[in-house]
Design a protein around this motif. Sequence first.
Motif, mmCIF file in Angstrom:
data_model
loop_
_atom_site.group_PDB
_atom_site.id
_atom_site.type_symbol
_atom_site.label_atom_id
_atom_site.label_comp_id
_atom_site.label_asym_id
_atom_site.label_seq_id
_atom_site.Cartn_x
_atom_site.Cartn_y
_atom_site.Cartn_z
ATOM 1 N N GLY A 228 0.803 -1.224 0.000
ATOM 2 C CA GLY A 228 0.000 0.000 0.000
ATOM 3 C C GLY A 228 0.834 1.270 0.000
ATOM 4 N N THR A 229 2.142 1.118 -0.152
ATOM 5 C CA THR A 229 3.034 2.289 -0.135
ATOM 6 C C THR A 229 2.950 3.036 -1.466
ATOM 7 N N ILE A 230 3.018 4.353 -1.388
ATOM 8 C CA ILE A 230 3.119 5.192 -2.587
ATOM 9 C C ILE A 230 4.606 5.236 -2.936
ATOM 10 N N VAL A 231 4.945 5.082 -4.219
ATOM 11 C CA VAL A 231 6.361 5.085 -4.623
ATOM 12 C C VAL A 231 6.598 6.129 -5.703
ATOM 13 N N ILE A 232 7.800 6.704 -5.694
ATOM 14 C CA ILE A 232 8.127 7.766 -6.653
ATOM 15 C C ILE A 232 9.508 7.514 -7.245
ATOM 16 N N PRO A 233 9.693 6.375 -7.955
ATOM 17 C CA PRO A 233 11.015 6.087 -8.512
ATOM 18 C C PRO A 233 11.435 7.134 -9.544
ATOM 19 N N LYS A 234 12.717 7.424 -9.561
ATOM 20 C CA LYS A 234 13.283 8.322 -10.576
ATOM 21 C C LYS A 234 14.034 7.469 -11.594
ATOM 22 N N ALA A 235 13.845 7.767 -12.873
ATOM 23 C CA ALA A 235 14.618 7.084 -13.913
ATOM 24 C C ALA A 235 14.808 8.056 -15.066
ATOM 25 N N SER A 236 15.815 7.779 -15.897
ATOM 26 C CA SER A 236 16.196 8.742 -16.926
ATOM 27 C C SER A 236 15.949 8.273 -18.353
ATOM 28 N N SER A 237 15.522 7.028 -18.544
ATOM 29 C CA SER A 237 15.247 6.586 -19.921
ATOM 30 C C SER A 237 13.775 6.177 -20.013
ATOM 31 N N PRO A 238 13.192 6.334 -21.214
ATOM 32 C CA PRO A 238 11.791 5.924 -21.376
ATOM 33 C C PRO A 238 11.579 4.463 -20.998
ATOM 34 N N GLU A 239 12.562 3.611 -21.291
ATOM 35 C CA GLU A 239 12.400 2.177 -20.986
ATOM 36 C C GLU A 239 12.264 1.979 -19.479
ATOM 37 N N ARG A 240 13.149 2.619 -18.722
ATOM 38 C CA ARG A 240 13.087 2.449 -17.260
ATOM 39 C C ARG A 240 11.849 3.114 -16.671
ATOM 40 N N ILE A 241 11.508 4.285 -17.211
ATOM 41 C CA ILE A 241 10.329 4.998 -16.701
ATOM 42 C C ILE A 241 9.095 4.108 -16.906
ATOM 43 N N ALA A 242 9.000 3.480 -18.079
ATOM 44 C CA ALA A 242 7.855 2.595 -18.367
ATOM 45 C C ALA A 242 7.891 1.365 -17.465
ATOM 46 N N GLU A 243 9.055 0.770 -17.342
ATOM 47 C CA GLU A 243 9.216 -0.453 -16.535
ATOM 48 C C GLU A 243 8.755 -0.217 -15.087
ATOM 49 N N ASN A 244 9.089 0.958 -14.565
ATOM 50 C CA ASN A 244 8.805 1.234 -13.146
ATOM 51 C C ASN A 244 7.311 1.433 -12.861
ATOM 52 N N LEU A 245 6.528 1.651 -13.914
ATOM 53 C CA LEU A 245 5.075 1.778 -13.718
ATOM 54 C C LEU A 245 4.380 0.429 -13.869
ATOM 55 N N ASP A 246 5.051 -0.481 -14.548
ATOM 56 C CA ASP A 246 4.438 -1.776 -14.870
ATOM 57 C C ASP A 246 4.715 -2.770 -13.739
ATOM 58 N N VAL A 247 4.143 -2.492 -12.587
ATOM 59 C CA VAL A 247 4.450 -3.307 -11.401
ATOM 60 C C VAL A 247 3.177 -3.842 -10.727
ATOM 61 N N PHE A 248 2.072 -3.758 -11.460
ATOM 62 C CA PHE A 248 0.793 -4.177 -10.867
ATOM 63 C C PHE A 248 0.270 -5.484 -11.471
ATOM 64 N N SER A 249 0.983 -6.025 -12.474
ATOM 65 C CA SER A 249 0.420 -7.175 -13.205
ATOM 66 C C SER A 249 1.042 -8.500 -12.758
ATOM 67 N N PHE A 250 1.799 -8.496 -11.663
ATOM 68 C CA PHE A 250 2.297 -9.763 -11.112
ATOM 69 C C PHE A 250 2.380 -9.606 -9.599
ATOM 70 N N ARG A 251 2.436 -10.731 -8.901
ATOM 71 C CA ARG A 251 2.455 -10.681 -7.426
ATOM 72 C C ARG A 251 3.608 -11.504 -6.901
ATOM 73 N N LEU A 252 4.274 -10.998 -5.911
ATOM 74 C CA LEU A 252 5.322 -11.760 -5.232
ATOM 75 C C LEU A 252 4.656 -12.825 -4.361
ATOM 76 N N ASP A 253 5.305 -13.992 -4.223
ATOM 77 C CA ASP A 253 4.722 -15.013 -3.349
ATOM 78 C C ASP A 253 5.362 -14.919 -1.957
ATOM 79 N N ASP A 254 4.879 -15.756 -1.035
ATOM 80 C CA ASP A 254 5.339 -15.668 0.360
ATOM 81 C C ASP A 254 6.843 -15.880 0.477
#
Length: 276
Positions: A228-254
């Motif tokens: 539930g944490t709000i995150v504000i990653p900084k990145a300098s390339s479009p690839e990394r900027i896009a990658e850092n937003l795409d974090v909701f479509s998989f889940r870590l397991d226990d």
Amino acid sequence: MTQPPLAPHVRLADGRAIPQVGYGMYKVPAADATRLALTAIELGYRHLDTAALYGNEAEAGAAVRESGLPREELFVTSKVWNDDHGYDETLAAFDAAMERFALDRLDLFLIHWPVPSHDRYVDTWRALVRLRDEGRVGSIGVSNFHAHHLQRIIDETGVAPVVNQVELHPWLPQRELRAFHERIGIRTEAWSPLARGRLLGDPVLEPIAAKHGRSVAQVVLAWHVAQGTIVIPKASSPERIAENLDVFSFRLDDEDVAAIAALESGERTGRDPDDD
Ligand SMILES: NC(=O)c1ccc[n+]([C@@H]2O[C@H](COP(=O)([O-])OP(=O)(O)OC[C@H]3O[C@@H](n4cnc5c(N)ncnc54)[C@H](OP(=O)(O)O)[C@@H]3O)[C@@H](O)[C@H]2O)c1
């Protein structure tokens, strides 16, 4: 162009909503800042995190205007710097910031650091309360506050911040502070969510990333957002900027969560707020 997926919003205690992933603009040079913020917006970000200290508020404001999006679809945060603590000083600093932004209003204004040696953060907080009451800023919060700083502003003003933006990552998970936030209803926002990139070479994280077919940065950011944490990653390339937003479509397991919990070392990349 198809609309990229947006980050979900999380609700703040004042009823407003904040996109859970924002684009962090610390050390984004002013010359690149409008372009990179616009890239982030095109890639689906709806939240920019800047500060007077970063020297790119004007460029962030330009990105908001040039995006063509309705103003209410974007969430902009800034922070009052340490030299401007005090009631009148903070009101003047806010006016100066808004001139730089060239925007009508700000969504979230934070006290950047408590600077206990100056002992003026309670008056600074009173100024933020006034700005909120006047409708010049949507929400007000703090950054780098320990529980005892939070308790003091609440005791002396009766107003709790809706956000505390603190250094937080697997080395420094801030368990006690987060529990305090939950009791009061303060949202936790993580700065340096990737420990300034230093975490990314950790050998524990690589097999987790490989297992999910994701990058190490995405694994760390998924760990944040699952809590539930709000995150504000900084990145300098479009690839990394896009990658850092795409974090909701998989889940870590226990097993992943336990391995990440074992990384806690208490190591900070920045200062302890009580040392200023
Ligand atoms: N309130 C405060 O006191 C405070 C203090 C510090 C930061 N902040 C806020 O928090 C934001 C983020 O913190 P931060 O900038 O210190 O650190 P961070 O977001 O943890 O890490 C940024 C570093 O990680 C690299 N990186 C980002 N995404 C990556 C990816 N997908 N793969 C590989 N490397 C990646 C970046 O490299 P490149 O840039 O080279 O792509 C950069 O070197 C700041 O921009 C600022 O908005 C607030």
